[in-house]
Scaffold this motif. Structure first.
Motif, short mmCIF file in Angstrom:
data_model
loop_
_atom_site.label_atom_id
_atom_site.label_comp_id
_atom_site.label_asym_id
_atom_site.label_seq_id
_atom_site.Cartn_x
_atom_site.Cartn_y
_atom_site.Cartn_z
N MET A 1 35.22 43.08 45.49
CA MET A 1 36.20 42.00 45.47
C MET A 1 36.04 41.10 44.24
SD MET A 1 38.24 42.23 48.13
CE MET A 1 38.76 40.82 49.08
N ARG A 2 34.81 40.73 43.90
CA ARG A 2 34.62 39.78 42.79
C ARG A 2 35.10 40.34 41.45
NH1 ARG A 2 29.70 37.36 43.76
NH2 ARG A 2 30.89 35.74 44.79
N PRO A 3 34.67 41.56 41.04
CA PRO A 3 35.20 42.09 39.77
C PRO A 3 36.71 42.30 39.80
CG PRO A 3 33.25 43.31 40.44
CD PRO A 3 33.61 42.41 41.57
N LEU A 4 37.25 42.70 40.96
CA LEU A 4 38.69 42.85 41.08
C LEU A 4 39.39 41.52 40.85
CD1 LEU A 4 41.32 44.34 41.86
CD2 LEU A 4 40.73 43.90 44.26
N ALA A 5 38.92 40.48 41.51
CA ALA A 5 39.51 39.14 41.36
C ALA A 5 39.43 38.67 39.91
CB ALA A 5 38.82 38.15 42.30
N GLU A 6 38.28 38.88 39.29
CA GLU A 6 38.11 38.47 37.89
C GLU A 6 39.09 39.20 36.99
OE1 GLU A 6 34.00 39.06 36.90
OE2 GLU A 6 33.34 37.48 38.29
#
Length: 195
Positions: free
Chosen positions: A31-36
């Motif tokens: 989720m974090r790399p996707l959101a970034e």
């Protein structure tokens, strides 16, 4: 009180996520790399999707919707072109440079599903694609039981040929086999539509 997610914004977000997965793959989705990458916070993602599982399920449905719409938009689908011609046209379209990331993503999904690592997220694209092609065969006059059997065989052969090409790069050899498959398919359609 939490705001209700905007369906239009959610659809746009799903298209961006499909594009991200086509470029980055699915097996390492976080989720974090996707959101970034999307220029969003993880809070924006959790506003639209309760968790990673819901995001993944919704993304698989959106990939399926987009892929089916693309296939149905190809010339000849709803016309008089032979099924073999449509299969070949689909092949050419899927292997265009700009469409290769989606083709590779679909094959990655197939591998994850076959390996038991995507239980519960099988998009209709994989689970029901024989029914999808069988519809085309029925439109050409092939009876139901023959349409499902022929569709299953053609889909399996097509997928195997595409994986062969993507792994070996031997386009001439693989496409010669594809041409033989499409000729056999048209012969089967002619035979079953008559009978």
């Amino acid at each position: 009180m939490a705001r209700t997610a905007d369906p239009r914004r959610r659809a746009e977000l799903l298209d961006q996520i499909v594009d991200y997965l086509a470029d980055h793959g699915l097996s390492t989705l976080s989720m974090r790399p996707l959101a970034e990458h999307l220029g969003k916070s993880t809070r924006v993602l959790t506003h639209h999707f309760a968790d990673k599982e819901e995001l993944l399920s919704a993304t698989m449905r959106r990939l399926d919707e987009r892929h089916r719409a693309w296939l149905r938009s190809l010339p000849g689908w709803a016309g008089g072109d032979s099924v073999g011609t449509i299969v070949r046209r689909t092949w050419d379209w899927q292997l265009r440079e700009e469409n290769l990331p989606i083709a590779r993503l679909i094959h990655e999904i197939e591998g994850l599903v076959a390996g038991g690592r995507m239980i519960g997220h099988i998009p209709e694209l994989l689970a029901d694609r024989s029914a999808f092609v069988a519809d085309l065969l029925r439109e050409r006059g092939v009876p139901e039981e023959d349409a499902r059997r022929i569709s299953t065989l053609v889909n399996s052969a097509y997928t195997g040929l595409q994986i062969d090409y993507l792994t070996t790069g031997e386009r001439e050899r693989v496409e010669a086999a594809l041409d033989q498959l499409t000729a056999m398919l048209d012969a089967w359609v002619a035979e079953h539509a008559r009978g």
